[in-house]
Design a protein around this motif. Structure first.
Motif, short mmCIF file in Angstrom:
data_model
loop_
_atom_site.label_atom_id
_atom_site.label_comp_id
_atom_site.label_asym_id
_atom_site.label_seq_id
_atom_site.Cartn_x
_atom_site.Cartn_y
_atom_site.Cartn_z
N ASP A 165 96.12 -14.44 -96.38
CA ASP A 165 96.81 -15.23 -96.83
C ASP A 165 97.71 -14.37 -97.69
O ASP A 165 97.70 -15.44 -98.80
CB ASP A 165 95.56 -16.32 -97.18
CG ASP A 165 94.86 -15.06 -98.09
OD1 ASP A 165 94.08 -14.50 -97.90
OD2 ASP A 165 94.24 -16.19 -98.50
N ILE B 44 96.39 -12.72 -88.93
CA ILE B 44 96.28 -13.54 -90.30
C ILE B 44 95.74 -13.36 -91.54
O ILE B 44 94.57 -12.52 -91.57
CB ILE B 44 95.12 -14.21 -89.30
CG1 ILE B 44 94.73 -14.69 -88.04
CG2 ILE B 44 94.04 -16.09 -90.06
CD1 ILE B 44 93.29 -15.12 -87.02
N GLU C 91 98.07 -21.16 -83.13
CA GLU C 91 98.46 -20.02 -82.28
C GLU C 91 98.82 -19.46 -81.20
O GLU C 91 99.49 -19.60 -80.85
CB GLU C 91 99.37 -19.75 -83.86
CG GLU C 91 100.77 -17.60 -83.20
CD GLU C 91 101.44 -18.94 -83.37
OE1 GLU C 91 102.63 -18.35 -82.30
OE2 GLU C 91 102.46 -19.62 -83.87
N ARG D 88 100.72 -15.85 -89.88
CA ARG D 88 99.13 -17.55 -90.16
C ARG D 88 97.99 -16.68 -91.48
O ARG D 88 98.00 -15.81 -91.57
CB ARG D 88 98.53 -18.57 -88.98
CG ARG D 88 99.71 -18.22 -87.60
CD ARG D 88 100.35 -19.12 -88.45
NE ARG D 88 101.50 -19.90 -87.00
CZ ARG D 88 102.81 -19.12 -87.64
NH1 ARG D 88 103.87 -18.41 -88.49
NH2 ARG D 88 103.80 -19.86 -86.41
N THR D 89 98.45 -18.11 -92.76
CA THR D 89 97.07 -17.72 -93.70
C THR D 89 96.09 -18.69 -93.52
O THR D 89 95.36 -18.44 -94.51
CB THR D 89 98.44 -18.65 -94.18
OG1 THR D 89 98.34 -19.49 -94.81
CG2 THR D 89 99.64 -17.71 -94.44
N THR E 177 104.39 -17.35 -93.58
CA THR E 177 104.28 -17.88 -92.38
C THR E 177 105.67 -18.12 -91.47
O THR E 177 105.68 -19.60 -91.29
CB THR E 177 103.48 -19.89 -93.05
OG1 THR E 177 105.15 -20.20 -93.45
CG2 THR E 177 102.17 -19.25 -92.89
N THR F 53 103.51 -12.31 -86.09
CA THR F 53 103.33 -14.09 -86.10
C THR F 53 102.58 -13.35 -87.23
O THR F 53 101.55 -13.34 -87.48
CB THR F 53 103.12 -14.49 -85.06
OG1 THR F 53 104.78 -14.08 -84.47
CG2 THR F 53 103.04 -16.18 -85.86
N GLU G 30 95.79 -22.56 -88.63
CA GLU G 30 96.99 -22.52 -88.17
C GLU G 30 97.07 -20.51 -87.12
O GLU G 30 97.88 -21.28 -86.19
CB GLU G 30 97.86 -21.60 -89.11
CG GLU G 30 98.30 -22.48 -90.49
CD GLU G 30 99.04 -22.06 -91.62
OE1 GLU G 30 99.03 -20.51 -91.34
OE2 GLU G 30 99.47 -22.91 -92.70
N ALA G 31 96.24 -20.22 -87.02
CA ALA G 31 95.66 -19.42 -85.82
C ALA G 31 95.57 -19.60 -84.65
O ALA G 31 96.50 -19.55 -84.49
CB ALA G 31 94.59 -18.37 -86.57
#
Length: 401
Positions: A25, A23, A58, A49-50, A2, A47, A54-55
């Motif tokens: 994890d 996206i 963003e 994101r997990t 991240t 970028t 979070e996505a």
């Protein structure tokens, strides 16, 4: 994974730069995607994101061209992940990442709105490049098509509203030249509640109205159309002055429902043979009178706006003498409430009169168009109120037939 956004090293500055949100994890899968992106030779900003949460944050903070989406996240999985992403990023390309054992996952994801899908472990740089470029292109095409369709629907709705707000004048024997203009307050906006109309009555007099319903949008426009039609019907039925405004206020009260909308308007009756104009101001400002020696604001008594204090019925009349040749301009405050070339100072009536004094002599329609253009230039887009202008020009007074 991240960490901060990464970019392809050595990418040529003239290449398109793809802003990509991954996206995912699984750190190993995320690293693999990043390496493959480098191998494509495309310019990109990545970028990672997990989680879906979070996505979402963003996407709310930054513009993204393409989303690579794993279908197995800690907070959502399967087609629900695609549906969720499309819900909060409807105009962003989505490419789904599936596993080797998920035979139908990719096609199901595309049915749910994804542009394409890639199978982990079977992706090469050339395939990734083609898929990314096509998905972004397809998404941009869909976005442009949706915008064009929305613009067409908005234009059609504006046309329907315009027919109600800007009717054809009813003129029989009158030699008065009528010029009218209406502009919504913002680009691509719906017409608001400003309205105007001109009719010649059976008495041979010319009757005009310019009004402004408080607020903007379809509710104000609908009420403006209602009041405009009511005014025309009542005038042709012989109602005048206080009686006419009283009936218009009753109609406004009935049609506005629970909304606390009100309306201002100027009623004008032009008698060419008597060389007079009779005014009733219901919360509206005075019109402008143009004669060979210049243009100035008419002095007239003020009455209360319709719907503010129902039942008060305070609308005094003012009779204004007219020159043999001249014009009366009625307008809504969209013409004067813009800025006068500065952020602090509004144009106002004085600024409007000063501007008119600088304009070259022109045909009435060209003069109104130039006036609107100059006020917009001074305002520089800082104020967005609807604008309606009605100008009545006459020459020497003919004998009444």
């Amino acid at each position: 994974m991240t960490g901060p956004t990464t970019a392809a090293p050595g990418a040529a500055s003239d290449k398109p730069m793809y802003r990509i949100l991954l996206i995912e994890d699984d750190p190993g899968d995320a690293l693999l995607v990043e390496e493959l992106l480098h191998d494509t030779g495309l310019g990109f900003e990545l970028t990672v994101r997990t989680t879906l949460a979070e996505a979402r944050a963003e996407l709310a903070a930054h513009s993204i061209d393409c989303i690579f989406l794993d279908l197995h996240l800690p907070d959502v999985s399967g087609i629900d992940a695609v549906t969720a992403v499309r819900g909060f990023a409807p105009h962003t390309a989505v490419i789904v990442l599936t596993g080797l054992s998920e035979d139908r996952a990719g096609t199901d994801a595309m049915a749910a709105g994804a542009q394409d899908y890639l199978v982990k472990g079977k992706v090469e740089a050339d395939l990734l490049q083609r898929t990314l470029r096509y998905a972004v292109y397809r998404s941009q095409t869909e976005r442009a098509s949706a915008a064009a369709q929305a613009a067409q629907l908005r234009a059609e709705e504006n046309a329907r509203l315009e027919r109600g707000l800007l009717p054809q004048p009813i003129l029989d024997t009158s030699t008065v030249r009528v010029t009218s203009r209406y502009l919504p307050g913002a680009t691509m906006a719906l017409l608001g509640g400003d309205f105007l109309d001109v009719v010649e009555g059976d008495d041979g007099l010319l009757h005009a109205v310019v009004g402004d319903v408080s607020g903007h949008g379809p509710d104000a426009a609908a009420l403006g159309v209602c009041l405009r039609i009511a005014w025309r019907s009542l005038v042709l039925g012989g109602h005048r002055g206080d009686d006419l405004l009283h009936l218009m206020e009753r109609i406004l009260m009935a049609e506005r429902g629970s909304q606390q909308l009100f309306a201002t308007c100027t009623l004008l009756t032009l008698d060419q043979e008597a060389a007079t104009a009779t005014l009733h101001l219901a919360g509206h400002h005075e019109p402008l009178l143009t004669a060979p020696e210049g243009t100035w604001e008419v002095t007239a008594a003020h009455g209360i706006a319709l719907g503010i204090f129902p039942g008060v019925h305070s609308w005094p009349s003012t009779v204004v003498p007219l020159p043999a040749t001249g014009a009366l301009t009625l307008y809504t405050d969209g013409l004067t409430e813009g800025h006068n070339g500065t952020k602090e100072e509004r144009l106002g009536v004085e600024g409007l009169l000063a501007l008119i004094g600088k304009l070259p002599a022109a045909d009435p329609a060209a003069h109104v168009d130039l006036l609107i253009k100059e006020t917009h230039a001074l305002n520089a887009g800082r104020h967005s109120d609807d604008l309606a202008v009605l100008r009545l020009d006459w020459g020497s007074r003919p004998a009444r037939p």
